[in-house]
Design a protein around this motif. Sequence first.
Motif, PDB file in Angstrom:
ATOM      1  N   ARG A  88      53.939 -88.738 -14.451  1.00 15.53           N
ATOM      2  CA  ARG A  88      52.882 -87.709 -14.464  1.00 15.53           C
ATOM      3  C   ARG A  88      52.347 -87.492 -15.874  1.00 15.53           C
ATOM      4  O   ARG A  88      51.144 -87.338 -16.074  1.00 15.53           O
ATOM      5  CB  ARG A  88      53.399 -86.399 -13.878  1.00 15.53           C
ATOM      6  CG  ARG A  88      53.498 -86.406 -12.365  1.00 15.53           C
ATOM      7  CD  ARG A  88      53.738 -85.019 -11.795  1.00 15.53           C
ATOM      8  NE  ARG A  88      54.937 -84.380 -12.298  1.00 15.53           N
ATOM      9  CZ  ARG A  88      56.155 -84.509 -11.766  1.00 15.53           C
ATOM     10  NH1 ARG A  88      56.325 -85.263 -10.696  1.00 15.53           N
ATOM     11  NH2 ARG A  88      57.188 -83.890 -12.285  1.00 15.53           N
ATOM     12  N   LEU A  89      53.231 -87.505 -16.865  1.00 15.32           N
ATOM     13  CA  LEU A  89      52.801 -87.312 -18.250  1.00 15.32           C
ATOM     14  C   LEU A  89      51.918 -88.473 -18.713  1.00 15.32           C
ATOM     15  O   LEU A  89      50.859 -88.253 -19.302  1.00 15.32           O
ATOM     16  CB  LEU A  89      54.006 -87.171 -19.177  1.00 15.32           C
ATOM     17  CG  LEU A  89      53.680 -87.022 -20.660  1.00 15.32           C
ATOM     18  CD1 LEU A  89      52.922 -85.719 -20.916  1.00 15.32           C
ATOM     19  CD2 LEU A  89      54.935 -87.078 -21.497  1.00 15.32           C
ATOM     20  N   TYR A  90      52.341 -89.700 -18.434  1.00 12.90           N
ATOM     21  CA  TYR A  90      51.539 -90.858 -18.816  1.00 12.90           C
ATOM     22  C   TYR A  90      50.167 -90.814 -18.135  1.00 12.90           C
ATOM     23  O   TYR A  90      49.138 -91.069 -18.765  1.00 12.90           O
ATOM     24  CB  TYR A  90      52.254 -92.162 -18.474  1.00 12.90           C
ATOM     25  CG  TYR A  90      53.506 -92.446 -19.273  1.00 12.90           C
ATOM     26  CD1 TYR A  90      53.634 -92.039 -20.599  1.00 12.90           C
ATOM     27  CD2 TYR A  90      54.573 -93.131 -18.709  1.00 12.90           C
ATOM     28  CE1 TYR A  90      54.778 -92.306 -21.322  1.00 12.90           C
ATOM     29  CE2 TYR A  90      55.722 -93.408 -19.429  1.00 12.90           C
ATOM     30  CZ  TYR A  90      55.825 -92.995 -20.744  1.00 12.90           C
ATOM     31  OH  TYR A  90      56.956 -93.265 -21.465  1.00 12.90           O
ATOM     32  N   GLU A  91      50.155 -90.481 -16.849  1.00 11.03           N
ATOM     33  CA  GLU A  91      48.889 -90.403 -16.116  1.00 11.03           C
ATOM     34  C   GLU A  91      47.989 -89.305 -16.676  1.00 11.03           C
ATOM     35  O   GLU A  91      46.776 -89.485 -16.789  1.00 11.03           O
ATOM     36  CB  GLU A  91      49.158 -90.176 -14.625  1.00 11.03           C
ATOM     37  CG  GLU A  91      49.731 -91.409 -13.951  1.00 11.03           C
ATOM     38  CD  GLU A  91      50.312 -91.132 -12.572  1.00 11.03           C
ATOM     39  OE1 GLU A  91      50.127 -90.013 -12.041  1.00 11.03           O
ATOM     40  OE2 GLU A  91      50.961 -92.042 -12.027  1.00 11.03           O
ATOM     41  N   TYR A  92      48.579 -88.175 -17.040  1.00 11.81           N
ATOM     42  CA  TYR A  92      47.797 -87.079 -17.618  1.00 11.81           C
ATOM     43  C   TYR A  92      47.202 -87.510 -18.960  1.00 11.81           C
ATOM     44  O   TYR A  92      46.026 -87.235 -19.239  1.00 11.81           O
ATOM     45  CB  TYR A  92      48.665 -85.833 -17.796  1.00 11.81           C
ATOM     46  CG  TYR A  92      47.925 -84.701 -18.459  1.00 11.81           C
ATOM     47  CD1 TYR A  92      46.972 -83.974 -17.752  1.00 11.81           C
ATOM     48  CD2 TYR A  92      48.147 -84.386 -19.794  1.00 11.81           C
ATOM     49  CE1 TYR A  92      46.259 -82.941 -18.362  1.00 11.81           C
ATOM     50  CE2 TYR A  92      47.444 -83.357 -20.413  1.00 11.81           C
ATOM     51  CZ  TYR A  92      46.507 -82.647 -19.692  1.00 11.81           C
ATOM     52  OH  TYR A  92      45.795 -81.635 -20.303  1.00 11.81           O
ATOM     53  N   CYS A  93      47.994 -88.179 -19.774  1.00 10.21           N
ATOM     54  CA  CYS A  93      47.497 -88.643 -21.078  1.00 10.21           C
ATOM     55  C   CYS A  93      46.348 -89.637 -20.893  1.00 10.21           C
ATOM     56  O   CYS A  93      45.358 -89.590 -21.634  1.00 10.21           O
ATOM     57  CB  CYS A  93      48.629 -89.254 -21.903  1.00 10.21           C
ATOM     58  SG  CYS A  93      49.811 -88.027 -22.524  1.00 10.21           S
ATOM     59  N   ILE A  94      46.461 -90.521 -19.923  1.00  3.52           N
ATOM     60  CA  ILE A  94      45.368 -91.465 -19.635  1.00  3.52           C
ATOM     61  C   ILE A  94      44.119 -90.696 -19.221  1.00  3.52           C
ATOM     62  O   ILE A  94      43.010 -90.992 -19.693  1.00  3.52           O
ATOM     63  CB  ILE A  94      45.800 -92.481 -18.558  1.00  3.52           C
ATOM     64  CG1 ILE A  94      46.870 -93.419 -19.120  1.00  3.52           C
ATOM     65  CG2 ILE A  94      44.597 -93.269 -18.037  1.00  3.52           C
ATOM     66  CD1 ILE A  94      47.581 -94.245 -18.065  1.00  3.52           C
ATOM     67  N   TYR A  95      44.294 -89.710 -18.361  1.00  4.81           N
ATOM     68  CA  TYR A  95      43.167 -88.875 -17.919  1.00  4.81           C
ATOM     69  C   TYR A  95      42.503 -88.194 -19.120  1.00  4.81           C
ATOM     70  O   TYR A  95      41.280 -88.210 -19.270  1.00  4.81           O
ATOM     71  CB  TYR A  95      43.654 -87.833 -16.902  1.00  4.81           C
ATOM     72  CG  TYR A  95      42.678 -86.721 -16.672  1.00  4.81           C
ATOM     73  CD1 TYR A  95      41.556 -86.907 -15.858  1.00  4.81           C
ATOM     74  CD2 TYR A  95      42.858 -85.481 -17.282  1.00  4.81           C
ATOM     75  CE1 TYR A  95      40.643 -85.886 -15.660  1.00  4.81           C
ATOM     76  CE2 TYR A  95      41.953 -84.460 -17.087  1.00  4.81           C
ATOM     77  CZ  TYR A  95      40.848 -84.657 -16.273  1.00  4.81           C
ATOM     78  OH  TYR A  95      39.948 -83.648 -16.091  1.00  4.81           O
TER      79      TYR A  95
END
Length: 131
Positions: A88-95
Motif C-alpha cells: 500500500r505504501l509503495y502504491e501510494y508513493c507511485i500515486y
Amino acid sequence: MTYLPNDSYDSYRSVDLEARAASASPYELVLVLMDGLLDELARARGHIEHKRYQQKGASLEKCMNILNGLNGALDEENGGEVVQGLARLYEYCIYRLSDVSVTLSLDGLDEVVNLLGTLREGWEGVSAARK
C-alpha cells in the motif's frame, strides 16, 4: 573543481550500483534500491526547481519503476500484514509521484521523500539486526 559530464556521471553511477548490488544480501539490496530512489527523488526536485521538465519526467519515471520493482518483489503469499502495508505504501508513493509529475508539487515530492526516508531507516535496522 572538475565536474564530470552527465553521461560520465551516469556511467559511474551505473557501475557503482552494479558492484554494490552484486555483493548485497537481499536486505542490503533493498537499501541500495532505496538509496538510488532517494537520490533520484532529489534529482527530480532539482529538475522541477529549475524547470527542466523533460528531465523531471525521466527522473520520476525511474522512481516509479524502482517502486514498482520493490512492490513486485514482495512475497504477498507469506508476508502477512507487513507486506500488505508495504504494498500500500509503495502504491501510494507511485500515486503521489504521478500527481507530482503533473502538478509539480514540491510538497507532494517532500511527502514521498519523508515516507521513503522513514522506511529506509527501518530497512537499515532490519539489515543491521540480520548481520
